[in-house]
Design an enzyme around this catalytic site. Structure first.
Site, PDB file in Angstrom:
ATOM      1  N   ASN A  10       0.772  -0.853  -0.170  1.00  0.00           N
ATOM      2  CA  ASN A  10       0.109   0.443  -0.344  1.00  0.00           C
ATOM      3  C   ASN A  10       0.558   1.383   0.046  1.00  0.00           C
ATOM      4  O   ASN A  10       1.473   1.173   0.990  1.00  0.00           O
ATOM      5  CB  ASN A  10      -0.737  -0.016   1.257  1.00  0.00           C
ATOM      6  CG  ASN A  10      -1.756   1.303   1.520  1.00  0.00           C
ATOM      7  OD1 ASN A  10      -2.203   2.016   0.617  1.00  0.00           O
ATOM      8  ND2 ASN A  10      -2.373   1.683   2.698  1.00  0.00           N
ATOM      9  N   LYS A  12      -0.333   4.372  -0.372  1.00  0.00           N
ATOM     10  CA  LYS A  12      -0.997   5.349   0.373  1.00  0.00           C
ATOM     11  C   LYS A  12      -0.510   6.799  -0.635  1.00  0.00           C
ATOM     12  O   LYS A  12      -0.757   7.023  -1.354  1.00  0.00           O
ATOM     13  CB  LYS A  12      -0.183   5.897   2.148  1.00  0.00           C
ATOM     14  CG  LYS A  12      -0.171   4.142   2.766  1.00  0.00           C
ATOM     15  CD  LYS A  12       0.291   4.930   4.376  1.00  0.00           C
ATOM     16  CE  LYS A  12       0.695   3.594   5.304  1.00  0.00           C
ATOM     17  NZ  LYS A  12      -0.032   3.212   6.306  1.00  0.00           N
ATOM     18  N   HIS A  96      -9.669   1.066   4.976  1.00  0.00           N
ATOM     19  CA  HIS A  96      -8.366   0.861   5.204  1.00  0.00           C
ATOM     20  C   HIS A  96      -7.854   1.701   6.632  1.00  0.00           C
ATOM     21  O   HIS A  96      -9.264   2.570   6.512  1.00  0.00           O
ATOM     22  CB  HIS A  96      -7.270   1.899   3.932  1.00  0.00           C
ATOM     23  CG  HIS A  96      -5.932   1.442   5.216  1.00  0.00           C
ATOM     24  ND1 HIS A  96      -5.576   1.982   6.135  1.00  0.00           N
ATOM     25  CD2 HIS A  96      -4.848   0.699   5.077  1.00  0.00           C
ATOM     26  CE1 HIS A  96      -3.928   2.354   6.563  1.00  0.00           C
ATOM     27  NE2 HIS A  96      -3.565   1.073   5.946  1.00  0.00           N
ATOM     28  N   GLU A  98      -6.954   4.491   8.138  1.00  0.00           N
ATOM     29  CA  GLU A  98      -6.511   5.730   7.285  1.00  0.00           C
ATOM     30  C   GLU A  98      -8.072   6.904   7.010  1.00  0.00           C
ATOM     31  O   GLU A  98      -7.726   7.674   7.438  1.00  0.00           O
ATOM     32  CB  GLU A  98      -5.434   5.681   7.117  1.00  0.00           C
ATOM     33  CG  GLU A  98      -3.845   5.600   7.489  1.00  0.00           C
ATOM     34  CD  GLU A  98      -3.330   5.340   6.841  1.00  0.00           C
ATOM     35  OE1 GLU A  98      -2.857   5.516   5.781  1.00  0.00           O
ATOM     36  OE2 GLU A  98      -1.926   4.643   7.482  1.00  0.00           O
ATOM     37  N   GLU A 168      -5.502  -5.290  10.382  1.00  0.00           N
ATOM     38  CA  GLU A 168      -4.697  -4.840  10.640  1.00  0.00           C
ATOM     39  C   GLU A 168      -4.132  -3.668  12.136  1.00  0.00           C
ATOM     40  O   GLU A 168      -5.304  -2.867  12.017  1.00  0.00           O
ATOM     41  CB  GLU A 168      -4.406  -3.778   9.444  1.00  0.00           C
ATOM     42  CG  GLU A 168      -4.441  -3.741   8.162  1.00  0.00           C
ATOM     43  CD  GLU A 168      -3.745  -3.027   6.995  1.00  0.00           C
ATOM     44  OE1 GLU A 168      -2.072  -3.250   6.884  1.00  0.00           O
ATOM     45  OE2 GLU A 168      -3.921  -2.464   6.735  1.00  0.00           O
ATOM     46  N   GLY A 174       2.541   1.803  10.789  1.00  0.00           N
ATOM     47  CA  GLY A 174       3.151   3.273  10.550  1.00  0.00           C
ATOM     48  C   GLY A 174       3.874   3.497  12.024  1.00  0.00           C
ATOM     49  O   GLY A 174       4.798   4.253  11.726  1.00  0.00           O
ATOM     50  N   SER A 214       3.338  -2.618  10.423  1.00  0.00           N
ATOM     51  CA  SER A 214       4.363  -2.836  10.581  1.00  0.00           C
ATOM     52  C   SER A 214       5.333  -3.840   9.863  1.00  0.00           C
ATOM     53  O   SER A 214       6.557  -4.441  10.127  1.00  0.00           O
ATOM     54  CB  SER A 214       5.182  -2.254  11.873  1.00  0.00           C
ATOM     55  OG  SER A 214       4.974  -1.064  12.611  1.00  0.00           O
ATOM     56  N   GLY A 235       2.646  -1.812   3.962  1.00  0.00           N
ATOM     57  CA  GLY A 235       2.719   0.093   4.105  1.00  0.00           C
ATOM     58  C   GLY A 235       4.163   0.914   3.936  1.00  0.00           C
ATOM     59  O   GLY A 235       4.828   0.468   2.650  1.00  0.00           O
TER      60      GLY A 235
HETATM   61  C1  PEP Z   1      -0.635  -0.303   6.031  1.00  0.00           C
HETATM   62  O1  PEP Z   1      -0.848   1.187   5.876  1.00  0.00           O
HETATM   63  O2  PEP Z   1      -1.824  -1.064   5.809  1.00  0.00           O
HETATM   64  C2  PEP Z   1       0.345  -0.629   6.640  1.00  0.00           C
HETATM   65  C3  PEP Z   1       0.174  -1.219   7.463  1.00  0.00           C
HETATM   66  O3  PEP Z   1       1.628   0.639   6.844  1.00  0.00           O
HETATM   67  P1  PEP Z   1       2.667  -0.205   7.428  1.00  0.00           P
HETATM   68  O4  PEP Z   1       3.254  -1.182   6.545  1.00  0.00           O
HETATM   69  O5  PEP Z   1       3.888   1.180   7.500  1.00  0.00           O
HETATM   70  O6  PEP Z   1       2.668  -0.409   9.278  1.00  0.00           O
END
Ligand code: PEP
Length: 251
Positions: A10, A12, A96, A98, A168, A174, A214, A235
């Site tokens: 992703n 973003k 998601h 966000e 998630e 993040g 992460s 991400g």
């Molecule tokens: C995501 O954006 O779905 C995500 C899991 O981000 P990150 O890997 O940066 O934690």
């Protein structure tokens, strides 16, 4: 049940079209020998067409990060499923955290978006997860139960055939904090059992459940060793082709 691993990036709100196409091309080269994992990248809308061009000869697949459920109309700033398909997408990330947190997405809008994706032959990657506060209050399973029941309300087992789920935990996105493989497995098993209760054994056994939060080259192997973790939604670490390729080649 043998579920084929699925690893998605992703991107973003990162990368211009040119930057995205360059990273995508590099990634496609790096993973050209990988035949045992499905790989998908979801760049920003503006880069979809150019990234599609960059990866069309490769096994890397394209996804969008969102869509709106209407076909067309006076919906300034929105993108329809048909538009996403015409840009070369086979997948779409829906719900998601966000989007839920910053853009007012609800379980109801998520439900409509999943429906629109399926109707237009797009594979939805349906995201769910609890916040840190909800986990601390011992509410993780209640929250997931609600997100899944509302997000998938009105669907038949057949509708769900193509759907991919992504667990998630919001506190791990993040932040550098990853759920332990044990925490991820516990939740994934809960999700699979709930799917079985709602839609039957066959669907529950075949639906892929990704972990996101992460994920990096250092923790992917351990996460993927869990029986109910079927892949990852990545991400930050997916923005770099070398790092993301390392994750994809976890075996
Ligand atoms: C995501 O954006 O779905 C995500 C899991 O981000 P990150 O890997 O940066 O934690």
């Amino acid at each position: 049940m043998n579920r084929r691993p699925f690893i998605a990036g992703n991107w973003k709100m990162y990368k211009t079209s040119a930057e995205a196409a360059e990273t995508a091309k590099k990634l496609a080269g790096l993973v050209s020998g990988v035949t045992n994992v499905d790989v998908m990248i979801a760049p920003p809308f503006t880069a979809l067409a150019q990234v599609h061009e960059a990866i069309k000869e490769s096994s890397v697949m394209l996804g969008a990060q969102n869509l709106f459920w209407e076909k067309e109309g006076a919906f300034t700033g929105e993108i329809s499923p048909q538009m996403v398909v015409s840009a070369g997408c086979r997948y779409v990330i829906i719900g998601h955290s966000e989007r839920r947190q910053y853009f007012g997405e609800t379980d109801l809008s998520v439900n409509k978006k999943i429906r629109a994706a399926i109707t237009n032959n797009l594979v939805p990657v349906f995201c769910i997860g609890e916040t840190e506060k909800e986990r601390d209050a011992d509410n993780t399973f209640n929250i997931l139960d609600k997100q899944i029941k509302m997000g998938l309300e009105g669907f038949s087992p057949d509708d769900l055939q193509p759907v991919i789920l992504a667990y998630e935990p919001v506190w791990a996105i993040g932040t550098g904090k990853t759920a332990t493989s044990g925490q991820a497995q516990e939740v994934h098993l809960f999700i699979r059992n709930l799917l079985e209760k709602l839609f039957g054994k066959k669907i529950a056994g075949s639906v892929r459940i990704l972990y996101g939060g992460s994920v990096k080259p250092e923790n992917i192997k351990e996460l993927m060793s869990m029986p109910d973790v079927d892949g990852a939604l990545v991400g930050g670490a997916s923005l770099n082709a070398d790092k993301f390729a390392e994750i994809i080649k976890y075996k």
